[in-house]
Enzyme design. Structure first.
Site, short mmCIF file in Angstrom:
data_model
loop_
_atom_site.label_atom_id
_atom_site.label_comp_id
_atom_site.label_asym_id
_atom_site.label_seq_id
_atom_site.Cartn_x
_atom_site.Cartn_y
_atom_site.Cartn_z
CD GLU A 327 10.13 -18.34 -6.89
OE1 GLU A 327 10.39 -16.74 -7.26
OE2 GLU A 327 10.75 -17.78 -5.08
CG HIS A 410 6.73 -12.34 0.16
ND1 HIS A 410 7.58 -11.22 -0.25
CD2 HIS A 410 7.00 -13.13 -0.83
CE1 HIS A 410 8.33 -11.90 -0.90
NE2 HIS A 410 8.03 -12.96 -1.49
#
Length: 508
Positions: A327, A410
């Protein structure tokens, strides 16, 4: 041509370090007025930094009649020929005191130190006579170190300074530059945390890297800003209980705080990057975001890392090493190539976070959460994504095709992840740290890997130098080959391995 690596003290020409030290001592003597260097003083070498252009920076501590001078340190800056360019010194200019014979005995300072360190069991005090000049005015003092154990058995200490003439206490501080807390983590065992002493205890503020870890109080990610939440504090500097799905709210904070530090250190020590934006600034890190929020995310607007508590049943808190690294890497990407979060560039954005999140895990070298090519295997067991054959998740792409850009980012990231694994470890079956991987190629070739550290350095340079917001997989091949050429030379084994790995995932 390969990029020139800046010269360090370790790799400089033989004798350069010794010459710089000798020149620095001579420069201090010749410029005694500048440095406040007088009779009875001596220099104690502390560090030497040699720049690539021959400039040197020699750091000394000082003594006066054999006593350490607190606040008397200085740095001598010299050009390539050893000539004085500049000087830096701490508060003390003149380090002399009238007498080095104390009027107050050592026992007085020791007793004062012990009384200033309540709660330390089996405390032992060690007094040392010093010249204390941290405020610029030299005076003879006792610097007493108290060492023992804290309430939970952790090492604890205090340094107390008392005037050796009047007995007045000058200062009291923790025995370390920053407090070292003990964290009972969910994912990496018992670990050390960098914390900051405050009135009545400690807070999860990292004084080295600048980030602060806070409790979001289950506010939603969309409503958080840097000033939101509550700071974590502890009277003992012992944090968490080491349990997953813990009722102790500091447990998730232990992992988040430590893993943010690992991410910072990875970028700093491996790639020379100081923080997310390369400006040295630390982020705000939130745990307990939302309710049963099984996710984590980076916010550029807030300059915050946000982590959820998992789903409450199978997935614990989203604060493991590779998830945190993933992240925070979104922030690095945003500050550099700013890959658009759609199409092939979006897949590359996600793959970049997977790659560097995984490399943070390898860098940390934690015995509990060992390095692997299984992304988020700790917080989303058995894993969320894997690199050797991404399609094993049932959705990700192993190979590039003209339709890859239509996938969710993703899943289109699988092409980049597969390339990274092949370039690092090669094709076929291989067991690493107890995990067996079997990686196929899309063109039936056999690929030999060059190790993930080299590939990560190539990818970092490609991201920060050659990629743009709209880079596609074909563009990523060109960017990484440019980076491999810069770092290792065109036609090198590294260059050829990068090219072969791209061909092996059908990016030509």
């Amino acid at each position: 041509a390969a990029v020139a690596i800046p010269t360090t003290a370790a790799s400089a020409a033989p004798g350069a370090r010794d010459a710089a030290i000798a020149q620095a001592r001579a420069n201090v003597t010749r410029n005694a007025g500048v440095f406040g260097f007088g009779s009875g003083q001596d220099l104690v070498l502390k560090d030497v930094v040699l720049d690539a252009d021959g400039t040197s920076h020699v750091r000394f501590d000082r003594t006066f009649q054999g006593l350490p001078v607190v606040g008397g340190d200085l740095v001598v800056h010299q050009d390539a020929r050893g000539r004085l360019k500049d000087s830096t010194r701490a508060a003390a200019h003149d380090a002399a005191v009238r007498s080095t014979v104390p009027k107050v005995p050592a026992q007085h300072g020791a007793a004062d130190a012990l009384s200033a360190a309540p709660g330390i069991k089996d405390a032992v005090s060690t007094p040392e006579l010093v010249v204390w000049a941290a405020d610029g005015t030299p005076r003879l003092a006792w610097r007493t170190t108290v060492e023992g154990t804290g309430e939970h058995g952790q090492p604890a200490g205090k340094i107390v300074v008392t005037d050796a003439t009047t007995g007045e206490q000058i200062e009291a501080l923790d025995a370390e530059h920053q407090a070292s807390g003990t964290g009972n983590s969910e994912y990496t065992g018992t670990i050390t945390l960098d914390t900051t002493p405050v009135s009545g205890g400690y807070t999860l503020t990292d004084p080295v890297r600048g980030h602060v870890t806070k409790d979001a109080g289950n506010l939603s990610a969309s409503s958080l800003k840097a000033s939101s939440g509550t700071a974590f504090t502890s009277a003992t500097n012992v944090w968490g209980d080491g349990k997953k799905f813990s009722s102790n709210r500091a447990t998730a904070a232990v992992d988040a705080h430590a893993n943010t530090a690992w991410t910072y250190d990875y970028y700093k020590n491996v790639h020379g990057r100081s923080g997310i934006k390369n400006d040295g600034k630390g982020a705000t890190v939130f745990v307990h975001v939302g309710t049963n929020w099984d996710n984590a995310q980076w916010s550029d607007t807030c300059f915050c890392m946000m982590t959820g508590d998992g789903n409450g049943s199978t997935d614990p808190e989203q604060v493991d090493l590779d998830t945190m690294g993933h992240e925070m890497t979104h922030g690095v990407t945003s500050a550099t190539a700013n890959l658009r979060y759609s199409g092939e560039s979006g897949g590359l954005n996600e793959s970049t976070s997977d790659i560097f999140g995984t490399m943070v895990e390898w860098y940390a070298n934690n015995p509990v959460d060992t390095g692997d090519y299984l992304f988020s295997d700790q917080s989303t067991p058995p894993w969320l994504r894997r690199f050797d054959k991404p399609s094993l998740d049932g959705r990700s792409a192993d190979c590039w095709s003209s339709s890859v850009g239509k996938l969710d980012v993703h899943y289109s990231s699988g092409v980049g992840n597969h390339w990274f694994y092949l370039a690092s470890e090669g094709s076929g079956t291989k067991t690493i740290n107890g995990v067996t991987y079997t990686s196929p190629t899309c063109n039936n070739s056999t690929v030999a890997g060059i190790g993930n550290q080299k590939v990560a350095k190539i990818w970092y340079r490609a991201l920060t130098v050659y990629m743009t917001s709209t880079t596609t997989y074909k563009g990523a091949r060109a960017a990484s080959l440019n980076a491999a050429r810069d770092l290792y030379g065109s036609g090198s084994a590294e260059y050829n391995a990068v090219a072969a790995a791209w061909s092996a995932v059908s990016v030509n």
